[in-house]
Motif scaffolding. Structure first.
Motif, PDB file in Angstrom:
ATOM      1  N   VAL A  37       0.843  -1.211   0.000  1.00  0.00           N
ATOM      2  CA  VAL A  37       0.000   0.000   0.000  1.00  0.00           C
ATOM      3  C   VAL A  37       0.873   1.254   0.000  1.00  0.00           C
ATOM      4  CG1 VAL A  37      -1.845   1.266   1.163  1.00  0.00           C
ATOM      5  CG2 VAL A  37      -1.881  -1.221   1.168  1.00  0.00           C
ATOM      6  N   LEU A  38       1.947   1.250   0.792  1.00  0.00           N
ATOM      7  CA  LEU A  38       2.847   2.409   0.788  1.00  0.00           C
ATOM      8  C   LEU A  38       3.397   2.655  -0.615  1.00  0.00           C
ATOM      9  CD1 LEU A  38       4.847   1.748   4.085  1.00  0.00           C
ATOM     10  CD2 LEU A  38       3.185   3.589   3.716  1.00  0.00           C
ATOM     11  N   ALA A  39       3.753   1.573  -1.316  1.00  0.00           N
ATOM     12  CA  ALA A  39       4.418   1.697  -2.614  1.00  0.00           C
ATOM     13  C   ALA A  39       3.458   1.934  -3.767  1.00  0.00           C
ATOM     14  CB  ALA A  39       5.242   0.445  -2.894  1.00  0.00           C
ATOM     15  N   SER A  40       2.258   1.352  -3.693  1.00  0.00           N
ATOM     16  CA  SER A  40       1.349   1.383  -4.861  1.00  0.00           C
ATOM     17  C   SER A  40      -0.051   1.899  -4.560  1.00  0.00           C
ATOM     18  CB  SER A  40       1.226  -0.027  -5.450  1.00  0.00           C
ATOM     19  OG  SER A  40       0.457  -0.855  -4.587  1.00  0.00           O
ATOM     20  N   GLN A  41      -0.375   2.075  -3.281  1.00  0.00           N
ATOM     21  CA  GLN A  41      -1.717   2.472  -2.830  1.00  0.00           C
ATOM     22  C   GLN A  41      -2.764   1.443  -3.243  1.00  0.00           C
ATOM     23  OE1 GLN A  41      -1.455   5.191  -0.831  1.00  0.00           O
ATOM     24  NE2 GLN A  41      -3.517   4.730  -0.104  1.00  0.00           N
ATOM     25  N   THR A  42      -2.321   0.211  -3.504  1.00  0.00           N
ATOM     26  CA  THR A  42      -3.267  -0.850  -3.867  1.00  0.00           C
ATOM     27  C   THR A  42      -2.937  -2.129  -3.100  1.00  0.00           C
ATOM     28  OG1 THR A  42      -1.943  -1.690  -5.714  1.00  0.00           O
ATOM     29  CG2 THR A  42      -3.535   0.059  -6.220  1.00  0.00           C
ATOM     30  N   LEU A  43      -3.911  -3.019  -3.085  1.00  0.00           N
ATOM     31  CA  LEU A  43      -3.763  -4.356  -2.507  1.00  0.00           C
ATOM     32  C   LEU A  43      -4.268  -5.390  -3.491  1.00  0.00           C
ATOM     33  CD1 LEU A  43      -5.142  -4.024   1.154  1.00  0.00           C
ATOM     34  CD2 LEU A  43      -2.795  -4.595   0.509  1.00  0.00           C
ATOM     35  N   ALA A  44      -3.676  -6.563  -3.480  1.00  0.00           N
ATOM     36  CA  ALA A  44      -4.188  -7.691  -4.266  1.00  0.00           C
ATOM     37  C   ALA A  44      -5.055  -8.544  -3.357  1.00  0.00           C
ATOM     38  CB  ALA A  44      -3.028  -8.513  -4.821  1.00  0.00           C
ATOM     39  N   LEU A  45      -6.350  -8.586  -3.652  1.00  0.00           N
ATOM     40  CA  LEU A  45      -7.304  -9.259  -2.764  1.00  0.00           C
ATOM     41  C   LEU A  45      -8.308 -10.085  -3.573  1.00  0.00           C
ATOM     42  CD1 LEU A  45      -8.196  -6.269  -0.395  1.00  0.00           C
ATOM     43  CD2 LEU A  45      -6.776  -8.224   0.213  1.00  0.00           C
ATOM     44  N   ALA A  46      -8.781 -11.151  -2.950  1.00  0.00           N
ATOM     45  CA  ALA A  46      -9.879 -11.931  -3.534  1.00  0.00           C
ATOM     46  C   ALA A  46     -11.198 -11.321  -3.072  1.00  0.00           C
ATOM     47  CB  ALA A  46      -9.786 -13.385  -3.083  1.00  0.00           C
TER      48      ALA A  46
END
Length: 467
Positions: free
Chosen positions: A153-162
């Protein structure tokens, strides 16, 4: 806006792409950090030569390791001092908002973000702490994440989630006197089990939740994770908007009206389809206490510790372990169990309304001989508000210690720990083995008012007898 649940709408609006793995790359609107799960994440960024992508979307505070009796720096615990120094440095280097001790806004991360108005409906929120589900009380989708995900999140402001399924948990009717939000969620977890929510988001609905204030809704959503759900939420309504409108970070002027209109649009549609629906009657929920080593091992105050044959076969192994560890016998009443320590606080029950309910019980009474009882406000603002109302004086007159804000004995990453086989009445969220700082210490979870009742009587007792 598509028809569906709030979860589906917010998820779809924040979906960046579908990854080759089939997971969704989900944009995170607000990232909350603290001193425990962030140092390694920042170190990982430095190793890769990366910066925080959206520093304005990350907010920090210090809560887990702070002492609640003496917060003078440097901390007596050198490890705790190193952790707060690392957070201070990381926030400074990355230009992040940091609410440090003495700022007036420091406190448990899940208490300060709502009270500052950072938490808002329709948001995606992440924090390296399992009880991030608390923020769902506002109609946000909030996930507790691990250290490597904090880095992501710090690096991309995103998460990989199901994507999760959605279970509607509907509770209708009025709660009886002496029954609180904490009892509602303990009852739900007891009924559905600690693994019942795996793969689900829980939508809390029905007239009981509609009647709750925001702090009560936060208590319920806070413990959704203890029932196995990845997140829990309540649809936003006028109660939500009234709470938010005057907060520091809430929209102002014309932007407020636009925000409310949008928040209304993301609510679950009346014809939304759910993967599962479970309905409870509020009138049937008693003051509830845990007796075992998971939050699902709970019973009503006047009930008896279940016998193995009364349990589902898959629950018997953990029950046998709990009988041994807790030194409690199947078939014995929970009422009358002697207590050593009483703790009121945590991200579950350290807000002003929690302290008010406990103070009603404490007023004009005194803590039983030999009982250590203490109250830890969830934030500097909660502490200030409580002192303005004189709650600190009520507690101190009754023999409770009045402390500085922090996570305290909820997880004991600070000086507040159980000793040896002590047994604690706690308003926190987990009763795992060793959770409160002693490898053999025992924890009984209950509402703040029930903790105050235990402190006064020296044993597990029915709050309704003192109301």
């Amino acid at each position: 806006m598509s028809k569906g649940t709030l979860f589906d709408k917010v998820w779809d609006l924040h979906s960046v792409s579908t990854l080759p793995s089939g997971l969704t790359q989900l944009f995170i609107g607000l990232h909350l950090i603290h001193e425990v799960t962030s140092p390694q994440a920042f170190a990982m960024l430095r190793e890769r030569g990366l910066k925080v992508l959206f520093p304005q979307r990350t907010v920090a505070t210090v809560d887990h390791i702070v002492p609640t009796d003496n917060q003078a720096r440097p901390f007596a615990d050198s490890v705790a001092e190193a952790m707060i120094q690392a957070l201070e440095q990381n926030c400074q280097e990355n230009n992040l908002t940091f609410f440090n001790i003495g700022s007036g806004n420091q406190g448990i991360v899940h208490v300060i973000a709502p009270e500052l108005g950072l938490t808002q409906p329709g948001m995606t929120i992440a924090c390296g702490d399992s009880h991030t589900s608390s923020h769902g009380a506002f109609g946000a989708i909030a996930f507790g994440i691990g250290t490597s995900q904090v880095r992501d999140v710090l690096a991309s402001q995103t998460l990989a989630l199901a994507k999760l399924k959605v279970r509607k948990i509907e509770v209708n009717g009025n709660l009886n006197p002496g029954v609180y939000a904490k009892d509602v969620i303990l009852h739900v977890i007891r009924t559905l089990g600690v693994k019942g929510g795996v793969g689900y988001a829980y939508e809390f609905a029905g007239t009981t939740f509609e009647q709750m204030n925001m702090e009560e809704r936060m208590t319920v959503c806070n413990m959704a994770i203890e029932g196995g759900a990845r997140c829990g939420y309540v649809n936003p309504d006028q109660v939500t908007y009234d709470y938010l409108q005057t907060r520091d970070f809430a929209p102002k002027g014309a932007e407020w009206d636009q925000a409310v209109a949008w928040w209304e649009s993301i609510k679950s549609d009346t014809d939304a389809e759910y993967d599962d629906v479970v309905i409870f009657d509020a009138a049937e929920i008693p003051p509830t206490v845990t007796w075992g080593i998971t939050p699902g091992q709970g019973i009503g105050i006047n009930q008896f510790i279940p016998k193995p044959e009364e349990l589902l076969e898959e629950d018997r192994f953990v029950a046998e372990e709990a009988y041994r560890y807790m030194d409690l016998l199947p078939g014995q009443p929970i009422k009358g169990t002697k207590i050593d320590v009483c703790f009121i606080g945590s991200c579950t029950n350290g807000r002003i309304s929690d302290l008010r309910e406990a103070a009603k019980i404490a007023q004009g009474r005194h803590v039983a001989a030999g009982i250590k009882a203490f109250v830890v406000p969830g934030s500097e603002r909660v502490k200030q508000a409580a002192e303005a109302e004189g709650l600190d004086k009520i507690f101190e007159a009754a023999g409770f210690e009045w402390r500085e804000p922090g996570c305290s004995m909820c997880l004991a990453m600070n000086p507040d720990k159980l000793q040896g086989r002590q047994i604690s009445a706690s308003s926190s969220n987990r009763n795992f083995k060793g959770r409160q700082g002693s490898a053999s210490g025992r924890t009984l979870l209950m509402s703040p008012a029930m903790v105050a009742t235990a402190a006064i009587t020296g044993e597990v007792a029915d709050v309704r007898d003192l109301l």
